[in-house]
Design an enzyme around this catalytic site. Sequence first.
Site, short mmCIF file in Angstrom:
data_model
loop_
_atom_site.label_atom_id
_atom_site.label_comp_id
_atom_site.label_asym_id
_atom_site.label_seq_id
_atom_site.Cartn_x
_atom_site.Cartn_y
_atom_site.Cartn_z
N HIS A 20 0.86 -1.18 0.00
CA HIS A 20 0.00 0.00 0.00
C HIS A 20 0.90 1.23 0.00
CE1 HIS A 20 -3.62 -2.33 1.11
NE2 HIS A 20 -2.79 -3.07 1.85
N HIS A 68 -2.11 10.09 5.95
CA HIS A 68 -2.92 10.78 4.94
C HIS A 68 -2.92 12.29 5.14
CE1 HIS A 68 -5.36 6.93 3.84
NE2 HIS A 68 -4.23 7.01 3.19
N SER A 100 -2.97 1.84 -4.21
CA SER A 100 -3.30 3.01 -3.41
C SER A 100 -4.73 3.44 -3.66
CB SER A 100 -2.34 4.17 -3.74
OG SER A 100 -2.45 5.18 -2.76
N ARG A 103 -7.67 9.61 -3.51
CA ARG A 103 -8.33 10.52 -2.55
C ARG A 103 -8.49 11.88 -3.19
NH1 ARG A 103 -4.59 11.77 1.68
NH2 ARG A 103 -3.17 10.30 0.70
N ASP A 142 -11.45 1.32 -0.90
CA ASP A 142 -11.52 1.22 0.55
C ASP A 142 -12.92 0.75 0.91
OD1 ASP A 142 -11.83 1.66 3.29
OD2 ASP A 142 -10.48 3.39 3.30
N GLY A 175 -8.80 -1.83 3.22
CA GLY A 175 -9.44 -0.99 4.22
C GLY A 175 -9.77 -1.80 5.46
N HIS A 202 -8.38 -8.32 -0.20
CA HIS A 202 -8.11 -8.69 1.19
C HIS A 202 -9.26 -9.58 1.63
CE1 HIS A 202 -5.28 -5.42 1.00
NE2 HIS A 202 -4.96 -5.51 2.27
N GLU A 205 -9.06 -11.33 6.79
CA GLU A 205 -7.95 -10.75 7.56
C GLU A 205 -8.27 -10.83 9.05
OE1 GLU A 205 -7.09 -6.73 6.32
OE2 GLU A 205 -5.22 -6.66 7.46
N ASP A 287 3.26 -5.45 2.76
CA ASP A 287 2.02 -4.78 3.16
C ASP A 287 2.25 -3.26 3.29
OD1 ASP A 287 -0.66 -4.72 3.69
OD2 ASP A 287 -0.54 -5.55 5.72
C1 6MZ Z 1 -6.43 -3.60 5.05
C2 6MZ Z 1 -4.93 -1.94 4.59
C3 6MZ Z 1 -3.95 -2.57 5.39
O1 6MZ Z 1 -4.27 3.34 -0.07
O2 6MZ Z 1 -3.64 5.41 1.17
N1 6MZ Z 1 -4.39 -0.81 4.09
N2 6MZ Z 1 -6.16 -2.47 4.42
N3 6MZ Z 1 -5.55 -4.25 5.86
C4 6MZ Z 1 -4.31 -3.75 6.05
N4 6MZ Z 1 -3.49 -4.42 6.93
C5 6MZ Z 1 -2.64 -3.79 7.86
N5 6MZ Z 1 -2.83 -1.82 5.31
C6 6MZ Z 1 -3.11 -0.76 4.51
O3 6MZ Z 1 -2.55 3.21 1.76
C7 6MZ Z 1 -3.12 3.12 3.04
C8 6MZ Z 1 -4.44 2.36 2.97
O4 6MZ Z 1 -4.20 1.00 2.60
C9 6MZ Z 1 -5.13 0.13 3.25
C10 6MZ Z 1 -6.05 1.02 4.08
O5 6MZ Z 1 -7.19 1.35 3.31
C11 6MZ Z 1 -5.18 2.27 4.30
O6 6MZ Z 1 -5.92 3.42 4.57
P1 6MZ Z 1 -3.15 4.12 0.57
O7 6MZ Z 1 -1.97 4.30 -0.33
#
Ligand code: 6MZ
Length: 348
Positions: A20, A68, A100, A103, A142, A175, A202, A205, A287
Site C-alpha cells: 500500500h 494521509h 493506493s 483521494r 476502501d 481498508g 483482502h 484478515e 504490506d
Molecule cells: C487492510 C490496509 C492494510 O491506499 O492510502 N491498508 N487495508 N488491511 C491492512 N493491513 C494492515 N494496510 C493498509 O494506503 C493506506 C491504505 O491501505 C489500506 C487502508 O485502506 C489504508 O488506509 P493508501 O496508499
Amino acid sequence: MDNEADIFYRTLPKVELHAHLNGSVSFQTIEKLLSRKPHLNIEHSMTAIGKGQRRTLDECFQVFKVIHQLVDSEEDILMVATDVIKEFAADGVKYLELRSTPREERNTGLTKKKYIETIIKAIQQCKNDGVDIKVRFLVAIDRRNGTEVAIETVKMAEEFMLSSDGLVVGIDLSGDPMVGHGKDLLPALQKAKDCGLKLSLHLSEIPSQREETDLLLNLPPDRIGHGTFLHPDVGGSQSLVEKVLKKKIPLELCLTSNVKGQTVPCYSNHHFKYWYKLGHPCVICTDDKGVFSTDLSQEYQLAASTFGLSHEDIWEHSQQAIDCIFAPDDVKQQLKQKWIDMKPQVFK
Ligand code: 6MZ
C-alpha cells in the site's frame, strides 16, 4: 524485525505484490513531509510501529489517517511514490505492484483522477531515470466507502487501464476489515473483472468474515491478500480452503504486518506454514513497509529463519512469485530471464 537482512536476501531478486503506497513511506520520506508541514505537529512515533512494538488492527488504521494528513497534495504523492519505488528497487525488488486508494483533498485541489495520474507519472519518471524495477499499479477500493465509490473507482481504473500503456493492471479491495461488507462491493468487483482488470482482494484478515469470503471467492479473485483466517485450524473452513486450492488463487502473505497488527500471535504460527506445506502458490510481501518498519529482504529472511527454509528454497519462492504477477506473459518472460541471469551472482 528492524535488523538489516543478510546480503543473500538483499541481492536476491524479488517480486513485491502487496504494498500500500501510504503504508510504505520510509522514515526518510516522512522526515521530508514533516518539514513541509510542521503545523500539523505530527511526530515519527505516530507514523510507524517500531521494533518489538505491537498495535491492534484498529490502531494501525489510525496510523494511516495520520499519514494521509501528511500526504495530501499532488506534490506529496509524486515524492512519496517516487521514493517508495526507488526504495523497493534498492532492496532488490525487480517487479513491484503498488496499490493506493485515490483521494480528493479540497484544501490542495487534489482530485481522484489527478491522484492516479500522479502515481503513473512517478512510475514513468522512475523508468526514464533508469531505476531497475518494473512497476504496475492497482487502484484500491476502501471497503468503508460503500457501493457507489467502489463503482466510481472501477470506472476510473478501467479508463486508466486503457490509457496508461499497461501500467494500471487491477483493483485492490482493502481498508479496515471491521467496516463494511463485501456483498455491497460485489457488483463493482464483478464489473472490474468483466472489463479485464485483475482483482486482488483482502479476504479473511479477521476471524468473522467467513460468509463474506465465501461470497467473494466465487468471483473468483486473481489473488488474495492475507487470508489469515481461511483455514480450519484458525476458525476458517475446509470448504474455503478447497475453493482456494481448486481455483489455485495465490495468497499475498505479510509476516511482520500480521504479527505487529496482532492478527497472528507469533511468527511461528503464521499461516505461511499452512499454505507453503500444501505447495500452494503464496508470495511473501511487506504490506506497509513504512508503518511496520520492515522491507522485503527482511521478510524473506524472517520466513527462512522461522520455517527453516534453505537459500535454494527461498530462491524458488522468489522465482515462483513471477507466475503470480498481473502483468502479461512477455513481462513474466523478461523477469524469468532476469532471475536466470542473476542466479550465479546471488549464490556466489
Ligand atoms: C487492510 C490496509 C492494510 O491506499 O492510502 N491498508 N487495508 N488491511 C491492512 N493491513 C494492515 N494496510 C493498509 O494506503 C493506506 C491504505 O491501505 C489500506 C487502508 O485502506 C489504508 O488506509 P493508501 O496508499
